[in-house]
Scaffold this active site. Structure first.
Site, PDB file in Angstrom:
ATOM      1  N   LYS A  14       2.437  -1.325  -8.498  1.00  0.00           N
ATOM      2  CA  LYS A  14       3.751  -1.080  -9.096  1.00  0.00           C
ATOM      3  C   LYS A  14       4.867  -1.671  -8.241  1.00  0.00           C
ATOM      4  O   LYS A  14       5.829  -2.213  -8.760  1.00  0.00           O
ATOM      5  CB  LYS A  14       3.938   0.428  -9.270  1.00  0.00           C
ATOM      6  CG  LYS A  14       5.260   0.841  -9.887  1.00  0.00           C
ATOM      7  CD  LYS A  14       5.255   0.628 -11.376  1.00  0.00           C
ATOM      8  CE  LYS A  14       6.573   0.981 -12.025  1.00  0.00           C
ATOM      9  NZ  LYS A  14       6.777   0.250 -13.278  1.00  0.00           N
ATOM     10  N   GLU A  39       9.014 -11.550 -21.728  1.00  0.00           N
ATOM     11  CA  GLU A  39       8.617 -10.179 -21.412  1.00  0.00           C
ATOM     12  C   GLU A  39       7.421  -9.748 -22.268  1.00  0.00           C
ATOM     13  O   GLU A  39       6.504  -9.087 -21.784  1.00  0.00           O
ATOM     14  CB  GLU A  39       9.830  -9.255 -21.606  1.00  0.00           C
ATOM     15  CG  GLU A  39       9.606  -7.782 -21.324  1.00  0.00           C
ATOM     16  CD  GLU A  39       9.112  -7.477 -19.913  1.00  0.00           C
ATOM     17  OE1 GLU A  39       9.093  -8.370 -19.053  1.00  0.00           O
ATOM     18  OE2 GLU A  39       8.704  -6.325 -19.686  1.00  0.00           O
ATOM     19  N   ARG A  79       0.942   2.119  -6.010  1.00  0.00           N
ATOM     20  CA  ARG A  79       1.239   1.062  -5.041  1.00  0.00           C
ATOM     21  C   ARG A  79       0.000   0.259  -4.670  1.00  0.00           C
ATOM     22  O   ARG A  79       0.101  -0.764  -3.985  1.00  0.00           O
ATOM     23  CB  ARG A  79       1.835   1.681  -3.774  1.00  0.00           C
ATOM     24  CG  ARG A  79       3.176   2.334  -4.013  1.00  0.00           C
ATOM     25  CD  ARG A  79       3.728   2.851  -2.730  1.00  0.00           C
ATOM     26  NE  ARG A  79       4.081   1.769  -1.846  1.00  0.00           N
ATOM     27  CZ  ARG A  79       5.313   1.422  -1.540  1.00  0.00           C
ATOM     28  NH1 ARG A  79       6.316   2.088  -2.029  1.00  0.00           N
ATOM     29  NH2 ARG A  79       5.546   0.434  -0.720  1.00  0.00           N
ATOM     30  N   CYS A  91       0.845  -1.177   0.000  1.00  0.00           N
ATOM     31  CA  CYS A  91       0.000   0.000   0.000  1.00  0.00           C
ATOM     32  C   CYS A  91       0.888   1.237   0.000  1.00  0.00           C
ATOM     33  O   CYS A  91       2.084   1.150   0.240  1.00  0.00           O
ATOM     34  CB  CYS A  91      -0.865  -0.006   1.249  1.00  0.00           C
ATOM     35  SG  CYS A  91      -1.721  -1.572   1.475  1.00  0.00           S
ATOM     36  N   ASN A 151       1.351  -0.764   5.913  1.00  0.00           N
ATOM     37  CA  ASN A 151       1.753  -1.451   4.685  1.00  0.00           C
ATOM     38  C   ASN A 151       2.438  -2.739   5.110  1.00  0.00           C
ATOM     39  O   ASN A 151       3.329  -2.689   5.956  1.00  0.00           O
ATOM     40  CB  ASN A 151       2.726  -0.547   3.912  1.00  0.00           C
ATOM     41  CG  ASN A 151       3.179  -1.172   2.605  1.00  0.00           C
ATOM     42  OD1 ASN A 151       2.524  -2.052   2.076  1.00  0.00           O
ATOM     43  ND2 ASN A 151       4.293  -0.706   2.100  1.00  0.00           N
ATOM     44  N   GLY A 152       2.041  -3.881   4.555  1.00  0.00           N
ATOM     45  CA  GLY A 152       2.654  -5.150   4.959  1.00  0.00           C
ATOM     46  C   GLY A 152       1.591  -6.086   5.493  1.00  0.00           C
ATOM     47  O   GLY A 152       0.398  -5.871   5.289  1.00  0.00           O
ATOM     48  N   HIS A 179       7.322 -29.823 -26.808  1.00  0.00           N
ATOM     49  CA  HIS A 179       7.195 -30.733 -25.659  1.00  0.00           C
ATOM     50  C   HIS A 179       5.914 -30.463 -24.869  1.00  0.00           C
ATOM     51  O   HIS A 179       5.894 -30.624 -23.655  1.00  0.00           O
ATOM     52  CB  HIS A 179       8.442 -30.615 -24.783  1.00  0.00           C
ATOM     53  CG  HIS A 179       9.699 -30.937 -25.530  1.00  0.00           C
ATOM     54  ND1 HIS A 179      10.151 -32.232 -25.702  1.00  0.00           N
ATOM     55  CD2 HIS A 179      10.545 -30.144 -26.225  1.00  0.00           C
ATOM     56  CE1 HIS A 179      11.254 -32.207 -26.442  1.00  0.00           C
ATOM     57  NE2 HIS A 179      11.513 -30.952 -26.768  1.00  0.00           N
ATOM     58  N   LYS A 201       3.892  -8.540 -20.675  1.00  0.00           N
ATOM     59  CA  LYS A 201       3.278  -7.230 -20.974  1.00  0.00           C
ATOM     60  C   LYS A 201       1.841  -7.419 -21.439  1.00  0.00           C
ATOM     61  O   LYS A 201       0.938  -6.725 -21.003  1.00  0.00           O
ATOM     62  CB  LYS A 201       4.062  -6.479 -22.062  1.00  0.00           C
ATOM     63  CG  LYS A 201       5.409  -5.931 -21.666  1.00  0.00           C
ATOM     64  CD  LYS A 201       5.385  -4.743 -20.724  1.00  0.00           C
ATOM     65  CE  LYS A 201       5.418  -5.192 -19.298  1.00  0.00           C
ATOM     66  NZ  LYS A 201       6.651  -5.326 -18.615  1.00  0.00           N
ATOM     67  N   TRP A 203      -3.829  -1.782  -1.257  1.00  0.00           N
ATOM     68  CA  TRP A 203      -3.838  -2.981  -2.095  1.00  0.00           C
ATOM     69  C   TRP A 203      -4.180  -4.112  -1.138  1.00  0.00           C
ATOM     70  O   TRP A 203      -3.384  -4.478  -0.286  1.00  0.00           O
ATOM     71  CB  TRP A 203      -2.475  -3.187  -2.738  1.00  0.00           C
ATOM     72  CG  TRP A 203      -2.447  -4.295  -3.742  1.00  0.00           C
ATOM     73  CD1 TRP A 203      -2.800  -4.230  -5.048  1.00  0.00           C
ATOM     74  CD2 TRP A 203      -2.005  -5.643  -3.516  1.00  0.00           C
ATOM     75  NE1 TRP A 203      -2.624  -5.461  -5.650  1.00  0.00           N
ATOM     76  CE2 TRP A 203      -2.138  -6.347  -4.733  1.00  0.00           C
ATOM     77  CE3 TRP A 203      -1.522  -6.331  -2.402  1.00  0.00           C
ATOM     78  CZ2 TRP A 203      -1.807  -7.684  -4.872  1.00  0.00           C
ATOM     79  CZ3 TRP A 203      -1.192  -7.663  -2.538  1.00  0.00           C
ATOM     80  CH2 TRP A 203      -1.332  -8.332  -3.762  1.00  0.00           C
ATOM     81  N   GLU A 253      -0.541  -8.677 -18.505  1.00  0.00           N
ATOM     82  CA  GLU A 253      -0.824  -7.810 -17.357  1.00  0.00           C
ATOM     83  C   GLU A 253      -1.673  -6.603 -17.699  1.00  0.00           C
ATOM     84  O   GLU A 253      -2.406  -6.115 -16.848  1.00  0.00           O
ATOM     85  CB  GLU A 253       0.463  -7.398 -16.628  1.00  0.00           C
ATOM     86  CG  GLU A 253       1.368  -6.472 -17.379  1.00  0.00           C
ATOM     87  CD  GLU A 253       2.658  -6.199 -16.609  1.00  0.00           C
ATOM     88  OE1 GLU A 253       2.651  -6.204 -15.379  1.00  0.00           O
ATOM     89  OE2 GLU A 253       3.686  -5.972 -17.268  1.00  0.00           O
TER      90      GLU A 253
HETATM   91  C1  F6R Z   1       5.797  -6.005 -14.902  1.00  0.00           C
HETATM   92  C2  F6R Z   1       6.377  -5.407 -13.713  1.00  0.00           C
HETATM   93  C3  F6R Z   1       6.694  -6.309 -12.581  1.00  0.00           C
HETATM   94  C4  F6R Z   1       7.977  -5.845 -11.874  1.00  0.00           C
HETATM   95  C5  F6R Z   1       8.207  -6.679 -10.619  1.00  0.00           C
HETATM   96  C6  F6R Z   1       9.515  -6.310  -9.935  1.00  0.00           C
HETATM   97  O1  F6R Z   1       5.569  -5.057 -15.902  1.00  0.00           O
HETATM   98  O2  F6R Z   1       6.570  -4.222 -13.634  1.00  0.00           O
HETATM   99  O3  F6R Z   1       6.815  -7.629 -12.985  1.00  0.00           O
HETATM  100  O4  F6R Z   1       9.043  -5.964 -12.770  1.00  0.00           O
HETATM  101  O5  F6R Z   1       7.152  -6.470  -9.744  1.00  0.00           O
HETATM  102  O6  F6R Z   1       9.550  -4.975  -9.563  1.00  0.00           O
HETATM  103  P1  F6R Z   1      10.913  -4.249  -9.236  1.00  0.00           P
HETATM  104  O7  F6R Z   1      11.693  -4.156 -10.488  1.00  0.00           O
HETATM  105  O8  F6R Z   1      10.529  -2.910  -8.688  1.00  0.00           O
HETATM  106  O9  F6R Z   1      11.623  -5.092  -8.219  1.00  0.00           O
END
Ligand code: F6R
Length: 612
Positions: free
Chosen positions: A607, A485, A27, A2, A99-100, A508, A489, A73, A492
Site C-alpha cells: 500500500k 486509472e 505495507r 515493510c 524498513n528501507g 499511432h 485498477k 516486502w 493491479e
Molecule cells: C494504485 C495505488 C498506487 C498509489 C501510489 C502512490 O491503486 O494505490 O498507485 O496511488 O503508490 O501512493 P500514495 O498516494 O500513498 O503516495
C-alpha cells in the site's frame, strides 16, 4: 515499505504486536516475524507468508512485555523464513527490524564477513545487526551503537532494534524517507512503529522522529537525539481518528467497502474545505502557503500511480480555473531531472499516505529550490504534511485496500477546490462562479451514489473481461486520466494487462493490437470530446475489436454503436472524471473477484511504497 512495530509496556507483547502487524500488513506481506526481550533473553519467531502463518507459530513464545514485529516486502533476498525479519547479530544479543534499503550493504557485508561475522540471511538488514554488535563491543550504549551504525549506512531507512545489553528498551532511528518512525505514548506503555495504524489501537498521543533522529523508549520513558548526539525534545500531538473505519464490516473486501464509501468520503472532503451558504472556501491547513498563493506564477503537480492520475486532473483544473500554467510529473522522474523551480513555483504533491518515498524525495528537491509547497494528503500528520508549507487534507478515512479508490476521488475533488482557491487568490474567480462550482460539487456525492446503485447492471460485462488477457482503456481530455486509472485498477488487482491511452494516440501504434479477443473500454461521456471518441470507437470496431463504453445516460448513438455500454448520470464537465471512474473501479473489482484474485492484497504490491 515493510511494516515495523515495537512495544514496551505492562501487557504481554505478542497480542499487541500481532494486532499491529495485521494493521500494517498492507505495507508488505511476504513474511513476518516477532522478537521478544524477556530480561536478558531474546526469543524470535518468523515465517514466510502472511501474518496468519506467524500467528500460528507464536504459541511457544514467552510472556514478555517488550518486543518488536515486522511484516516484510522483499527488497534483498527472496521471501523465506530465513530472510524474514527480525535479524540477529552473530552473538545473539542484538535483534533488528528495518524498513528501507541499506544501499552500501554489499561493501559492509564483505567487511563484516572479513572480520569474522557469520550471516544467516541474504538481506541488507542483517548488516545492521552485525554493525550494532560491533559498536556495542566497542563499549557504546545501545542508542549510541545505533547512532554509530546509522553513520555507516547509506540510503533511506527506519531501523528498530533491541539488545540483551539494554533489557526493557527499544531503540529506533529514522534516516531519510523510508516510511518514518512514530512513537506512541500510552499509560505505562509505549509503541514505536512505521506508521500510525499500528500505534492508534494503543494510544492517540504520538510524536514523529525527523530525518536523522534516534529514540530510545521503555515502558514509561522516551528520549531522543540526533545522530550527531544533540538532544531532541519530542513534540507530542494527539491524532484524532475513528478506528471503526479500519474495520471491514460486512464487506468481503476493503476495496469494495472503500468504493462504496465514496459518496460520504467525497462529501466529507468537499465540506471540510467549503460551505455552500454562504459560498466560501476554507483551507484551514494551508498555513504559510495561504498568503503566498497570489504570487504563484506556475504550478507543478507531482504524485505516483493513482495519485499521479489525480494530479493529472488537478493540472487541468488549475489551468482552467486559475489560468496559471500547470505541469504534471511523475515524482520519481521529476526528482532526477533537475527541474527548473523557484519561489514563484507552487509544487502540489498528491499522496494519500503522505509517505511515498518518490514523492518525499521530489519534495526535498522542490524545497531546496525554494518552491512553495502544498500537499494533498489523506493521512493526518504524515510526512508530506510535515514537509509542505500547507496541506489540503482529503477526508476519505483510512484506506486499507491496496488498490486506491476513495483516495483517488477525494483527491480529485480536493484538487478541484484547491484550483478554485488559487483562482480566488489570483483574481479570475468571481463569487458567482464560485457559487456555481460549489452547487455542482454539492450534487456530486448523490450522483456517485446513483452510479454505485447500478452495479448489478454492469455484471454481464464481468465474464468477458475476466477471460481477456489484455484490455485497452481510452479517453480524451479529462477522461484520459480516467482511462489511465481504469487500466491501473484492472491490472493491479486482476493481473489482466490493461493499457490506458489518450484516444488520439491510439492510431499511432496501439491500433495494431486490435482483434476480436482484445477488448477496449472507452470513456466517452458527454463532455469528454465525445464526437472524437465516436470516431475512435468506429476505427476499433472496423478492425473487429469489441468496445464497451462509459457513456452519459440517454446517449442513443453510442448505445447502438458499442458492443456494451455503462451509462452514468449527466454531470458538469469538470466532475465527469469522478463519476466515470466509479464503474471502472467496480468492474476491476468484480473481474478480480471472478478470477479468484486476492483483491485487498494483490501480489507483489504494497500500500505504501517507501523504497525507490
Ligand atoms: C494504485 C495505488 C498506487 C498509489 C501510489 C502512490 O491503486 O494505490 O498507485 O496511488 O503508490 O501512493 P500514495 O498516494 O500513498 O503516495
Amino acid at each position: 515499505m515493510c511494516g515495523i512495530v515495537g512495544y514496551a509496556g505492562q501487557r504481554p507483547a505478542v497480542p499487541v504486536l500481532i494486532r499491529a502487524l495485521k494493521d500494517l500488513e498492507y505495507r508488505g506481506y511476504d513474511s513476518a516475524g516477532i522478537a521478544l526481550l524477556e530480561g536478558e533473553q531474546l526469543a524470535i519467531t518468523k515465517k514466510q507468508g502472511k501474518i496468519a502463518n506467524l500467528e500460528a507459530s507464536v504459541g511457544d513464545l514467552p510472556d514478555a512485555t517488550v518486543g518488536i514485529g515486522h511484516t516484510r516486502w522483499a527488497t534483498h533476498g527472496r521471501p523465506s523464513d530465513q530472510n524474514a525479519h527480525p535479524h540477529l547479530s552473530c552473538d545473539g544479543r542484538v535483534v533488528v527490524i528495518h524498513n528501507g534499503i541499506v544501499e552500501n550493504y554489499a561493501a559492509l557485508r564483505q567487511r563484516l564477513l572479513a572480520s569474522g561475522h557469520r550471516f544467516a540471511s541474504e538481506t541488507d538488514t542483517e548488516t545492521l545487526a552485525h554493525l550494532i554488535e560491533e559498536e556495542l563491543a566497542a563499549g557504546r550504549s545501545l542508542l549510541n551503537a545505533l547512532a554509530a551504525t546509522a553513520r555507516q549506512v547509506t540510503g533511506s531507512q527506519a531501523i528498530v532494534a533491541m539488545s540483551t545489553c539494554d533489557p526493557g528498551a527499544i531503540v529506533a532511528a529514522r534516516l531519510g524517507n523510508a516510511g518514518g518512525v512514530v512513537i506512541g505514548f500510552g499509560q505505562g506503555e509505549m509503541v514505536v512503529a512505521s506508521d500510525l495504524a499500528a500505534v492508534l489501537p494503543v494510544t492517540q498521543e504520538v510524536a514523529f522522529l525527523a530525518d536523522g533522529q534516534l529514540a530510545r523508549v521503555t515502558a514509561d520513558s522516551a528520549e531522543a537525539r540526533t545522530i550527531a548526539g544533540e538532544p531532541v525534545a519530542l513534540e507530542r500531538r494527539r491524532i484524532p481518528i475513528d478506528p471503526v473505519t479500519a474495520l471491514k464490516g460486512q464487506y468481503p473486501h476493503f476495496m469494495l467497502k472503500e468504493i462504496l464509501e465514496q459518496p460520504e468520503a467525497i462529501s466529507d472532503t468537499i465540506w471540510s474545505l467549503a460551505t455552500l451558504e454562504p459560498p466560501a472556501l476554507y483551507f484551514d491547513d494551508l498555513g504559510a502557503a495561504a498568503g503566498r498563493l497570489a504570487a504563484v506564477e506556475r504550478v507543478v503537480l507531482i504524485g505516483m500511480g493513482t495519485s499521479l492520475h489525480a494530479a493529472m486532473l488537478g493540472q487541468r483544473y488549475i489551468e482552467a480555473f486559475a489560468r496559471v500554467p500547470a505541469a504534471v510529473d511523475n515524482a520519481s522522474e521529476f526528482r532526477y531531472r533537475d527541474p527548473v523551480l523557484g519561489p514563484e513555483t507552487l509544487v502540489v504533491s498528491v499522496s494519500q499516505s503522505g509517505e511515498t518515498v518518490d514523492v518525499l524525495e521530489a519534495m526535498a528537491v522542490a524545497k531546496q529550490a525554494g518552491a512553495l509547497q502544498i500537499t494533498v494528503c489523506n493521512t493526518e500528520g504524515a510526512q508530506t504534511t510535515r514537509v509542505a508549507d500547507g496541506t489540503v487534507y482529503t477526508r476519505a478515512g483510512l484506506e486499507r485496500g491496496v488498490a486506491s479508490t476513495k483516495c483517488f476521488t477525494t483527491a480529485v475533488v480536493a484538487l478541484y477546490l484547491l484550483a478554485l482557491r488559487l483562482a480566488q487568490a489570483k483574481g479570475p474567480l468571481t463569487p458567482e462562479q464560485l457559487a456555481g462550482h460549489l452547487h455542482e460539487l454539492a450534487r456530486l456525492p448523490g450522483t456517485v451514489a446513483s452510479v454505485l446503485s447500478r452495479r448489478d447492471q454492469q455484471r454481464k460485462l464481468i465474464r468477458g473481461l475476466a477471460a481477456a488477457e489484455h484490455a485497452l482503456f481510452l479517453g480524451r481530455g479529462l477522461a484520459f486520466p480516467v482511462a489511465m486509472e481504469g487500466a491501473l485498477k484492472l491490472k493491479e488487482i486482476s493481473y489482466i494487462h490493461g493499457e490506458g491511452y489518450a484516444a488520439g494516440e491510439m492510431k499511432h501504434g496501439p491500433i495494431a493490437l486490435i482483434e476480436p479477443s482484445f477488448p477496449t473500454i472507452a470513456v466517452a461521456t458527454e463532455h469528454a470530446l465525445r464526437a472524437k471518441m465516436v470516431s475512435n470507437i468506429e476505427q476499433i470496431q472496423a478492425r473487429g475489436g469489441p468496445v464497451t463504453a462509459v457513456i452519459t445516460e440517454g446517449d442513443e448513438q453510442l448505445t447502438a454503436l458499442c458492443d456494451a455500454v455503462i451509462p452514468v448520470p449527466p454531470v458538469s464537465s469538470w466532475l465527469e472524471p469522478v463519476v466515470a471512474v466509479v464503474p471502472l473501479q467496480l468492474l476491476a473489482y468484480d473481474v478480480a473477484v471472478q478470477r479468484g484474485c486476492d483483491v485487498d492484497q494483490p501480489r507483489n504490491l504494497a500500500k505504501t511504497v517507501t523504497v525507490e
